[in-house]
Write a protein that holds these residues in place. Sequence first.
Motif, mmCIF file in Angstrom:
data_model
loop_
_atom_site.group_PDB
_atom_site.id
_atom_site.type_symbol
_atom_site.label_atom_id
_atom_site.label_comp_id
_atom_site.label_asym_id
_atom_site.label_seq_id
_atom_site.Cartn_x
_atom_site.Cartn_y
_atom_site.Cartn_z
ATOM 1 N N TYR A 294 0.553 -1.570 0.144
ATOM 2 C CA TYR A 294 0.179 -0.151 -0.281
ATOM 3 C C TYR A 294 0.654 0.790 -0.196
ATOM 4 O O TYR A 294 0.614 2.238 -0.745
ATOM 5 C CB TYR A 294 -0.734 0.062 1.651
ATOM 6 C CG TYR A 294 -1.732 -0.951 1.262
ATOM 7 C CD1 TYR A 294 -2.984 -0.949 0.436
ATOM 8 C CD2 TYR A 294 -2.188 -2.286 2.219
ATOM 9 C CE1 TYR A 294 -3.601 -1.729 0.219
ATOM 10 C CE2 TYR A 294 -3.196 -2.919 2.079
ATOM 11 C CZ TYR A 294 -3.898 -3.017 1.018
ATOM 12 O OH TYR A 294 -5.180 -4.096 0.719
ATOM 13 N N ASP B 52 -3.031 4.126 2.926
ATOM 14 C CA ASP B 52 -3.324 4.279 2.374
ATOM 15 C C ASP B 52 -4.568 3.394 2.908
ATOM 16 O O ASP B 52 -5.594 4.105 1.319
ATOM 17 C CB ASP B 52 -2.258 3.981 0.681
ATOM 18 C CG ASP B 52 -0.772 4.779 1.080
ATOM 19 O OD1 ASP B 52 -0.842 5.991 0.454
ATOM 20 O OD2 ASP B 52 -0.444 3.898 1.819
ATOM 21 N N ARG C 267 -7.771 6.012 2.084
ATOM 22 C CA ARG C 267 -9.021 5.857 0.700
ATOM 23 C C ARG C 267 -10.659 5.982 1.649
ATOM 24 O O ARG C 267 -11.615 5.759 0.827
ATOM 25 C CB ARG C 267 -9.379 4.647 -0.317
ATOM 26 C CG ARG C 267 -9.677 4.030 -0.671
ATOM 27 C CD ARG C 267 -9.432 3.214 -1.576
ATOM 28 N NE ARG C 267 -8.707 1.731 -1.097
ATOM 29 C CZ ARG C 267 -7.657 1.691 -0.893
ATOM 30 N NH1 ARG C 267 -6.823 2.283 -0.996
ATOM 31 N NH2 ARG C 267 -7.265 0.065 -0.252
ATOM 32 N N HIS C 268 -10.709 5.457 2.762
ATOM 33 C CA HIS C 268 -12.040 5.180 3.137
ATOM 34 C C HIS C 268 -12.037 6.707 4.011
ATOM 35 O O HIS C 268 -13.679 7.109 4.644
ATOM 36 C CB HIS C 268 -11.743 4.202 4.857
ATOM 37 C CG HIS C 268 -11.639 2.706 4.854
ATOM 38 N ND1 HIS C 268 -13.577 2.282 4.452
ATOM 39 C CD2 HIS C 268 -10.713 2.101 3.792
ATOM 40 C CE1 HIS C 268 -13.071 0.465 3.677
ATOM 41 N NE2 HIS C 268 -11.568 1.136 3.009
ATOM 42 N N ASN D 220 -11.832 9.509 3.087
ATOM 43 C CA ASN D 220 -11.492 9.471 1.162
ATOM 44 C C ASN D 220 -11.755 11.546 1.614
ATOM 45 O O ASN D 220 -12.988 12.366 1.181
ATOM 46 C CB ASN D 220 -13.482 9.149 1.179
ATOM 47 C CG ASN D 220 -13.709 9.925 -0.341
ATOM 48 O OD1 ASN D 220 -12.721 10.225 -1.063
ATOM 49 N ND2 ASN D 220 -14.919 9.896 -0.685
#
Length: 958
Positions: free
Chosen positions: A30, A350, A354-355, A357
């Motif tokens: 990641y 990472d 992403r979660h 956002n």
Amino acid sequence: VHSALGDPATDEQPPLVARGSAITEAPLSYSQEALWFLDRLVGPNGTYNIALSARLAGAIRAETLERALQALVERHDTLRTAFDDRDGEPLQRVVQDATITLPLESLEAIGSEAREDELARRMREQALVAFDLSRAPLIRAHLYRLAPDDHALLIVVHHIVSDGWSSALIAQELGALYRAFEHGEQPVLPELPLRFGDFAAWQRSIGEAPLQRSLARWLGRLAGLESLELPTDLPRPPQPSGYGDTVDFTVPPEQERALRTLARKHNATLYMVLLAAFQTLLMRYSGQTDFAVVVPTGGRLGAGSETSTGHFVNALVMRADLSGDPAFTDLVGRVREHTLDDYAHEVPFDVLVRHLNPERQLDRNPVYQVAFVLQNLPDYDLSIGEAPAWLESVDNGTARFDLALEMIESGEGIRGHLTYSTDLFERATIERMAQHLCNLIGAIVENPQARLSTLPMMGRDELDRLLVQFNDTARPYPLHKTLHQLFEEQVARTPQAIAVVFEHQRLDYASLNAQANRLAHHLRSLGVRPGVLVGLCVERSLSMIVGLLATLKAGGTYVPLDPAFPAQRLAFMLEDSQASVLLTQTSLAGLLPVDAVRVVNLDRLPADVPPDAQDLPPMAQPDDLAYVLYTSGSTGKPKGVEIPHRALTNFLWSMRAEPGCDEHDIVLALTTLSFDIAGLELFLPLITGARVELVSRETATDGQLLRERIEQARPTLVQATPATWRMLIDAGWAGDQALTALIGGEPLPPELVQPLLERTKALWNLYGPTETTIWSSAKRVTSATGQITVGRPIANTTFHIVDEALQPVPIGVAGELLIGGDGLARGYRNRPELTVEKFIGHPFSDEPGARLYRTGDLARYRSDGEVVHLGRMDHQVKIRGFRIELGEIEAALTRSPDVAQAVVMARHDLAGGASLVAYLVPAAGRSVSATQLRQTLRDTLPDYMVPQHFVVLASLPL
């Protein structure tokens, strides 16, 4: 500390298994994928190069060192890994035949004095050269010969295949390989049971499912997190350049020992104590108590990863909590609790991003801007040459964060490296910041129980610079004289010179003085004396100036009452001021209640006004009031600011010197008398022998008429707000190279600087609240490219920028601007509580009775002593130069039975102008009419306070 990344007892996931054989292809971890993406987005650059150097003493065999490097590359898959793009997906590929060479550069021909500088330059240059991630190896080396027995080795490796632990392994193994080859022996190194490809493949194989509980915890932990807003020297660019620099410092051994003792006493670690100290520094610089600092973690989960090179490192976003101004020891407890919990729930950074956002921002990382790392890796001795040699970091002139603090346990204290983005900060700022951190650590050692706000950051020299040197403004002025006395002295010098012109009328100094004297004698007969207030409600005319001077000559205090204001507002001001006399005009009859005052119509004076035109014996003293000016009030009613003669005299004498005014000047007076800056336009010329060109209200508010008036009058000095200057330029004004332009009343828009510089002889930016007498600072602006400041305080005026505890903040740090000196108002009329709140005792002065005014303005000092204005700390705004308390408008709106709730805001447009927007919630069963509300407001508020836009909402958002 357990980690959610590798705790199968907590999360269901297969264990990391070392297969013991090379993997030729693997997905990216990641963290690797993030670096690969950045490389593709920005292009190859040196930002993520890790550069290491060592000084080697004695005779060095370059060919042996090259052989050792090649063996190192062959041993570690990561050092001969390339990265490919396969159908849009990144893939790492181990190259079997990757080779590394060792160029040798001689610096022996360079003079000894310049040799070290040249070495540093070449190393820095090489450290910045970008790698092509598709070509292995992603490591290179250079050897520099300074003398036959003096060499410097540089190793540069890309972060995508290495990390801090890997650097220590490279140093250890390179030395072992060199020594073995030098002695003709076969090197003996530990087996590598784990290859980085194993780790990357394992991480991808388990997916995100086992991390859900930890992810949920992190999403809650970071909810509502805002960016850390450190004060910067330069505006943030649209996209970071990646350029940076580093400031080095040292925490001495005795302080390191004290910090370790403190950590043990509170069941913490040195890491936790240093992180708490860094958080304290960031809080003191930003004023924020809730922010995030990213910290790297080793990411090595056993299974032989300790002997493998690679980018194992992960990052944790550690949220700080410094609320409530805790004692430092209490903060250490908070940091300990949060650190243990954060590490226990570690997830790949990472995946977390992403979660989360967050909103993508090209100019900054949306989650964090500052990093902290405590390196406790062993310093591996290369043992190459005749003396110990260690690989140390080389500054390659890049920065991955706005600010990153690296601290290294060295055995001789703690070495600190503060790396910063040169897009944002100047080196002197970070040098101060490093010193402030050292000062904080020293204060923590002395008194760890102290509250964060009381820990001293500045040394005595810096405090002296802020409190004394920057405020060296004492200048002589006629402190025993009043404004009208200065005017009378000017009359004696230039009696025949033209004093004031209005339309087709003009008065010379002698005639103006005579008319003012006759009226002053009459006012004396009506009981005007020091302490007696006189309302002045007249249209702009020669009579207005006569009335001003006459009131002062009689010993009274004038109160400007703008005829354009609503009758209710004027009535309140007249009643609140307790004026006993009203100077007005017959055309304004009926505008004001006159039952409690003696009315004098300036255009129809009674026949018994004495003809005596001689100067009156002075009655007013410097400490008596010259005027009371009403400004917007947050409680819903205007408040009267009481200005004494001494303050006005000091201001005018300072302005007389800079920006300057003399008998050759023509000053355009276009500001309404209810705006205090009118005092400069009317009084400064009258004490210097200049000429006042008085402009009507209609002309001052019409760009075309104003342009024509300026072109006809050819003034040499014009003062106006940014809105007026913009209106004038939009009307086609071409400028005048004999004109000095003064701009103030609201922040100077950067886009207005160049047009004004092109059109004028000089441009001055002025700043000051009404409570400190018109302007408190002046700065000549000479360039449109530099940072806009409000300059330094004027004569006999002091500036102090403080935090919430009223302690001085360092240069560059934002705080509230407090103003002291001879310009301070006496206070607010009939508002003793507000006077005590805003005019406080001077904590930095030994002078009895010294005070400071709390402006409510955010500001910061530059290193040259100039002040940068950063906005307001409250809901006060400036519109076209007028000071507006939004609470007064909101109070007026909610008095309407149709309105349940109201919030008013100032909105700025692309041209730099501002307008007021009112957000309304109707009362139950009622409807709101913008037209009706606007008319209702105009019954109580001046036009400049009536919102231009109304927005009706079902409810106000929280």
